[in-house]
Write an enzyme that holds these catalytic residues in place. Structure first.
Site, PDB file in Angstrom:
ATOM      1  N   ARG A  24       0.822  -1.220   0.000  1.00 33.89           N
ATOM      2  CA  ARG A  24       0.000   0.000   0.000  1.00 33.89           C
ATOM      3  C   ARG A  24       0.851   1.263   0.000  1.00 33.89           C
ATOM      4  NH1 ARG A  24      -5.515  -0.409   1.543  1.00 33.89           N
ATOM      5  NH2 ARG A  24      -6.214  -2.522   1.168  1.00 33.89           N
ATOM      6  N   ARG A  52      -3.373   6.822   1.272  1.00 28.68           N
ATOM      7  CA  ARG A  52      -3.888   7.985   2.012  1.00 28.68           C
ATOM      8  C   ARG A  52      -2.913   8.641   2.977  1.00 28.68           C
ATOM      9  NH1 ARG A  52      -9.445   5.216   3.655  1.00 28.68           N
ATOM     10  NH2 ARG A  52      -7.953   3.500   3.711  1.00 28.68           N
ATOM     11  N   ARG A  85      -6.613  11.854  -5.697  1.00 28.78           N
ATOM     12  CA  ARG A  85      -7.875  11.125  -5.539  1.00 28.78           C
ATOM     13  C   ARG A  85      -9.053  12.091  -5.625  1.00 28.78           C
ATOM     14  NH1 ARG A  85     -11.436   9.821  -1.701  1.00 28.78           N
ATOM     15  NH2 ARG A  85     -12.241   7.702  -1.491  1.00 28.78           N
ATOM     16  N   ASP A 105      -6.990  -2.216  -7.236  1.00 28.87           N
ATOM     17  CA  ASP A 105      -7.530  -2.839  -6.027  1.00 28.87           C
ATOM     18  C   ASP A 105      -7.836  -4.300  -6.331  1.00 28.87           C
ATOM     19  OD1 ASP A 105      -8.518  -1.894  -3.214  1.00 28.87           O
ATOM     20  OD2 ASP A 105      -9.918  -3.417  -3.908  1.00 28.87           O
ATOM     21  N   TYR A 119     -15.153 -11.442   0.183  1.00 28.02           N
ATOM     22  CA  TYR A 119     -15.881 -10.200  -0.109  1.00 28.02           C
ATOM     23  C   TYR A 119     -17.143 -10.464  -0.929  1.00 28.02           C
ATOM     24  CZ  TYR A 119     -11.952  -7.523   1.710  1.00 28.02           C
ATOM     25  OH  TYR A 119     -10.997  -6.989   2.537  1.00 28.02           O
TER      26      TYR A 119
END
Ligand code: CP3
Length: 355
Positions: A27, A31, A40, A77, A154
């Site tokens: 990652r 953020r 973003r 992703d 998921y």
């Protein structure tokens, strides 16, 4: 294609000699970087960012401009695959990923799209080609996918889960249906990763984020077996070089021997596993990647440096180690602490590779 100027990462994955331990961070684009948050916002949403090759390339490059990382990772992703299968991925602010549909019955399974990654995930391949061209051989590019089991969690739960009640109920109560779903996912993931290699990915990582939620026997039956199926179907080489595969099962420390036999060149370990013991157990067979606790980046630069030193000493002399965190970097980390982390690996590791 331009010549690779820094192949430390690829060499370490093959356990060939290097001048120092290579490093990248799971990652690494994200953020914790103000420039990521700005791009973003420009893109509108996270998914729009993934689907715009220029902007996905921009955020892939951002950590490399700040830190001398030895690899870049495609910005995308793992949930793009279930999205292409027709589940409808969306993100709700502060709530993580969600799907409009779930897969819990034969009818749900039959209703999934059959996909060809080259076309149905063409935006990912465009991003890979754009990034490769922008990198211009600076460092290798890692492509990635979720493991079939992690994607299934998921898809069955409809989003993130704490107890995995629905997906485990399906595995234990309707194993045939579960195996059908996992077979479809393994073949889709193999196709997706192969397309990434054709587009320019030079190494691959399979994120098995939720494999560690299973029992030992369940892990082999529902997760590992399908990663093996994926790896068997991947191209072994591109541009005359091997394309190494890293398998990262979070919480997989108890099962290192079986993981090392799945066909991958490297095994990612989280911070709960002692890297000295991991090397003793499987270091003769595969390279290791990891494993500093991501929360260590909240400590002082001096403490971070000390931890890097401890991990380097625990792995010991010689190649076969790719430095990384034991899981993805946390959003609230101070970017200057990442500088301390990367500098420490650069400065302290050469002594383990001399002579
Ligand atoms: O490593 C990299 O820098 C490449 C980019 C990358 C992202 N996600 C970007 C992302 C990678 C490799 C992933 C993998 C991923 N995605 C995993 C497996 C890795 C792991 O951490 O175990 C998982 C489980 C996901 C699913 C997912 N996507 C989650 C749980 C979230 C967080 C949701 C939230 O709001 O906290 C995402 C979104 C996501 N993927 C973000 C990024 C940078 C944050 C999106 C944002 O900008 O808000």
């Amino acid at each position: 294609m331009s010549e690779l100027k820094n192949d430390r990462f690829l060499r370490a994955l093959q356990r060939q000699s290097v001048d120092r331990t290579p490093i990248w961070m799971m990652r690494q684009a994200g953020r914790y970087l103000p420039e990521y948050r700005a791009t973003r916002q420009q893109a509108g949403s996270f998914l729009d960012l993934c689907k715009n090759a220029e902007l996905a390339c921009e955020v892939t490059m951002q950590p490399l401009r700040r830190y001398p990382m030895d690899a870049a990772i495609l910005f995308s992703d793992i949930l793009t695959v279930p999205d292409a299968l027709g589940l409808g991925l969306y993100f709700e602010e502060g709530e993580g990923p969600k799907f409009h549909k779930t897969v819990r019955s034969e009818a749900d399974l039959a209703g999934l799209n059959s996909i060809r990654a080259e076309d149905d995930l063409g935006y990912v391949m465009n991003a890979v080609r754009t990034i490769r061209s922008e990198l211009n051989g600076q460092v290798p590019l890692i492509g990635f996918s979720g493991s079939p089991w992690t994607l299934a969690t998921y898809m069955v739960e409809g989003g993130s889960s704490k107890d995995f009640a629905n997906v485990k109920a399906m595995a234990y109560d309707k194993p045939e249906l579960m195996h059908q779903l996992l077979t479809l996912l393994a073949d889709s993931v193999a196709d997706y990763l192969s397309a990434q290699v054709r587009a320019g990915a030079q190494a691959l990582q399979i994120f098995d984020t939720w494999g560690g939620s299973l029992s030992a026997a369940g892990y082999c039956e529902f997760s590992l077996q399908y990663m093996k199926r994926v790896i068997e179907r991947l191209p072994k080489e591109a541009d005359g070089r091997p394309v190494p595969v890293i398998v990262f099962t979070k919480g997989g420390g108890q099962w290192l021997e079986v993981i090392a036999g799945c066909g991958a060149q490297a095994v990612g370990i989280d911070w709960t596993t002692d890297i000295a013991q991991a090397r003793e157990r499987i270091g003769g067979q595969v390279a290791l990647q990891g494993n500093m606790d991501p929360s260590m980046l909240f400590a002082s630069p001096a403490r971070i440096r000390q931890e890097v030193d401890t991990i380097l000493a625990a792995y010991g002399r010689g190649s076969g180690h790719v430095f990384n965190l034991g899981h993805g970097i946390t959003p609230g980390v101070n970017p200057d602490h990442v500088t301390a982390f990367v500098d420490a690996v650069q400065e302290l590791s050469p002594q383990y590779h001399q002579g």
